[in-house]
Design an enzyme around this catalytic site. Sequence first.
Site, PDB file in Angstrom:
ATOM      1  N   LYS A  23       0.835  -1.207   0.000  1.00 13.52           N
ATOM      2  CA  LYS A  23       0.000   0.000   0.000  1.00 13.52           C
ATOM      3  C   LYS A  23       0.871   1.259   0.000  1.00 13.52           C
ATOM      4  O   LYS A  23       2.092   1.185   0.229  1.00 13.52           O
ATOM      5  CB  LYS A  23      -0.918  -0.040   1.221  1.00 13.52           C
ATOM      6  CG  LYS A  23      -1.898  -1.227   1.218  1.00 13.52           C
ATOM      7  CD  LYS A  23      -2.845  -1.168   2.405  1.00 13.52           C
ATOM      8  CE  LYS A  23      -3.812  -2.332   2.420  1.00 13.52           C
ATOM      9  NZ  LYS A  23      -4.825  -2.219   3.508  1.00 13.52           N
TER      10      LYS A  23
ATOM     11  N   TYR B 216     -11.807  -3.242  -4.277  1.00 11.30           N
ATOM     12  CA  TYR B 216     -12.499  -3.352  -2.981  1.00 11.30           C
ATOM     13  C   TYR B 216     -14.003  -3.361  -3.206  1.00 11.30           C
ATOM     14  O   TYR B 216     -14.738  -2.617  -2.574  1.00 11.30           O
ATOM     15  CB  TYR B 216     -12.101  -2.178  -2.088  1.00 11.30           C
ATOM     16  CG  TYR B 216     -10.784  -2.338  -1.351  1.00 11.30           C
ATOM     17  CD1 TYR B 216     -10.483  -3.516  -0.664  1.00 11.30           C
ATOM     18  CD2 TYR B 216      -9.855  -1.302  -1.304  1.00 11.30           C
ATOM     19  CE1 TYR B 216      -9.283  -3.658   0.029  1.00 11.30           C
ATOM     20  CE2 TYR B 216      -8.652  -1.436  -0.602  1.00 11.30           C
ATOM     21  CZ  TYR B 216      -8.378  -2.616   0.062  1.00 11.30           C
ATOM     22  OH  TYR B 216      -7.202  -2.758   0.761  1.00 11.30           O
TER      23      TYR B 216
ATOM     24  N   ASN C 128      -1.979  -0.212   7.034  1.00 14.08           N
ATOM     25  CA  ASN C 128      -1.406  -1.488   7.475  1.00 14.08           C
ATOM     26  C   ASN C 128      -0.543  -2.155   6.403  1.00 14.08           C
ATOM     27  O   ASN C 128      -0.414  -3.378   6.362  1.00 14.08           O
ATOM     28  CB  ASN C 128      -2.513  -2.419   7.982  1.00 14.08           C
ATOM     29  CG  ASN C 128      -3.639  -2.583   6.960  1.00 14.08           C
ATOM     30  OD1 ASN C 128      -3.481  -2.212   5.795  1.00 14.08           O
ATOM     31  ND2 ASN C 128      -4.753  -3.143   7.385  1.00 14.08           N
TER      32      ASN C 128
ATOM     33  N   HIS D 184      -1.988  -5.291   1.313  1.00 10.20           N
ATOM     34  CA  HIS D 184      -3.222  -6.013   1.011  1.00 10.20           C
ATOM     35  C   HIS D 184      -2.839  -7.413   0.569  1.00 10.20           C
ATOM     36  O   HIS D 184      -1.900  -7.586  -0.208  1.00 10.20           O
ATOM     37  CB  HIS D 184      -4.002  -5.335  -0.122  1.00 10.20           C
ATOM     38  CG  HIS D 184      -5.075  -6.228  -0.668  1.00 10.20           C
ATOM     39  ND1 HIS D 184      -6.308  -6.354  -0.073  1.00 10.20           N
ATOM     40  CD2 HIS D 184      -5.073  -7.105  -1.716  1.00 10.20           C
ATOM     41  CE1 HIS D 184      -7.027  -7.245  -0.745  1.00 10.20           C
ATOM     42  NE2 HIS D 184      -6.303  -7.722  -1.749  1.00 10.20           N
TER      43      HIS D 184
ATOM     44  N   GLU E 295      -8.710 -11.436  -8.007  1.00 12.95           N
ATOM     45  CA  GLU E 295      -7.830 -10.274  -7.851  1.00 12.95           C
ATOM     46  C   GLU E 295      -6.602 -10.373  -8.766  1.00 12.95           C
ATOM     47  O   GLU E 295      -6.168  -9.370  -9.335  1.00 12.95           O
ATOM     48  CB  GLU E 295      -7.396 -10.130  -6.394  1.00 12.95           C
ATOM     49  CG  GLU E 295      -8.538  -9.691  -5.489  1.00 12.95           C
ATOM     50  CD  GLU E 295      -8.107  -9.449  -4.052  1.00 12.95           C
ATOM     51  OE1 GLU E 295      -8.952  -8.974  -3.281  1.00 12.95           O
ATOM     52  OE2 GLU E 295      -6.951  -9.749  -3.689  1.00 12.95           O
TER      53      GLU E 295
HETATM   54  P1  ADP Z   1      -7.890  -6.862   5.263  1.00 10.31           P
HETATM   55  O1  ADP Z   1      -7.074  -5.854   4.480  1.00 10.31           O
HETATM   56  O2  ADP Z   1      -7.187  -7.255   6.548  1.00 10.31           O
HETATM   57  O3  ADP Z   1      -8.324  -8.052   4.454  1.00 10.31           O
HETATM   58  P2  ADP Z   1     -10.554  -5.673   5.015  1.00 10.31           P
HETATM   59  O4  ADP Z   1     -10.675  -6.283   3.661  1.00 10.31           O
HETATM   60  O5  ADP Z   1     -11.682  -5.891   5.982  1.00 10.31           O
HETATM   61  O6  ADP Z   1      -9.216  -6.117   5.757  1.00 10.31           O
HETATM   62  O7  ADP Z   1     -10.371  -4.090   4.858  1.00 10.31           O
HETATM   63  C1  ADP Z   1      -9.597  -3.567   3.811  1.00 10.31           C
HETATM   64  C2  ADP Z   1      -8.780  -2.387   4.330  1.00 10.31           C
HETATM   65  O8  ADP Z   1      -9.682  -1.327   4.723  1.00 10.31           O
HETATM   66  C3  ADP Z   1      -7.965  -2.680   5.586  1.00 10.31           C
HETATM   67  O9  ADP Z   1      -6.753  -3.346   5.336  1.00 10.31           O
HETATM   68  C4  ADP Z   1      -7.750  -1.267   6.119  1.00 10.31           C
HETATM   69  O10 ADP Z   1      -6.723  -0.581   5.415  1.00 10.31           O
HETATM   70  C5  ADP Z   1      -9.107  -0.606   5.814  1.00 10.31           C
HETATM   71  N1  ADP Z   1     -10.013  -0.745   6.966  1.00 10.31           N
HETATM   72  C6  ADP Z   1     -10.732  -1.830   7.321  1.00 10.31           C
HETATM   73  N2  ADP Z   1     -11.435  -1.600   8.451  1.00 10.31           N
HETATM   74  C7  ADP Z   1     -11.162  -0.336   8.815  1.00 10.31           C
HETATM   75  C8  ADP Z   1     -11.576   0.513   9.903  1.00 10.31           C
HETATM   76  N3  ADP Z   1     -12.425   0.085  10.843  1.00 10.31           N
HETATM   77  N4  ADP Z   1     -11.073   1.763   9.977  1.00 10.31           N
HETATM   78  C9  ADP Z   1     -10.226   2.226   9.028  1.00 10.31           C
HETATM   79  N5  ADP Z   1      -9.789   1.485   7.982  1.00 10.31           N
HETATM   80  C10 ADP Z   1     -10.235   0.220   7.870  1.00 10.31           C
END
Ligand code: ADP
Length: 167
Positions: A12, A52, A128, A131, A142
């Site tokens: 990211k 997404y 974080n 992805h 994807e």
């Molecule tokens: P992951 O990336 O762990 O598979 P998700 O697909 O649920 O998680 O969410 C995609 C991305 O959206 C997350 O990695 C994060 O960057 C963002 N995100 C998810 N939940 C939140 C939240 N509660 N607050 C802010 N950003 C979020």
Amino acid sequence: MSHLQRTLVVLKPDAVARGLVGKVIERFENAGLKIVATKMRIMDADFTRQHYFDLEERHGKDIYDATAAFMQSGPVLAMVLEGVDAVANVRRLVGGTYPNEVAPGTIRGDFAHQSKAAAVAAGIAIANLVHASGNVDEAKQEVELWFGESEQFEYHTVAESFTFGTH
Ligand code: ADP
């Protein structure tokens, strides 16, 4: 070969801007996963929606909008990784969504500490770093979204000769 999978990883904008590309990729290479495709790109609004596609449904509009803005804030580095049960193995190395909750030793646990509560309070996405496709069906879809057939490569690595017993 059974158990052999391909999965999508996207470094990211925070990983790229913080200069952590090498350190993050090293985690995957150390585990013997093979890079079979890679590219840098800027995600526009349409492509972010495709990538997404179910995020708004799962987390609501505010989190979708914050995440979309974050993902479009700078270039990302996408890659396809191949290996035994690559989808689950990559998720294991990456760690869960919220960096403050995941174990040290994972990429998100070692290179971030943001919490869900702090991100929501600030109205921003959780930065974080990575992805990674969530399951085998998502990985297939994807990989197809990000890479054409001609952008994916086949070659041999020393690591896989041990993984598959062909050394
Ligand atoms: P992951 O990336 O762990 O598979 P998700 O697909 O649920 O998680 O969410 C995609 C991305 O959206 C997350 O990695 C994060 O960057 C963002 N995100 C998810 N939940 C939140 C939240 N509660 N607050 C802010 N950003 C979020």
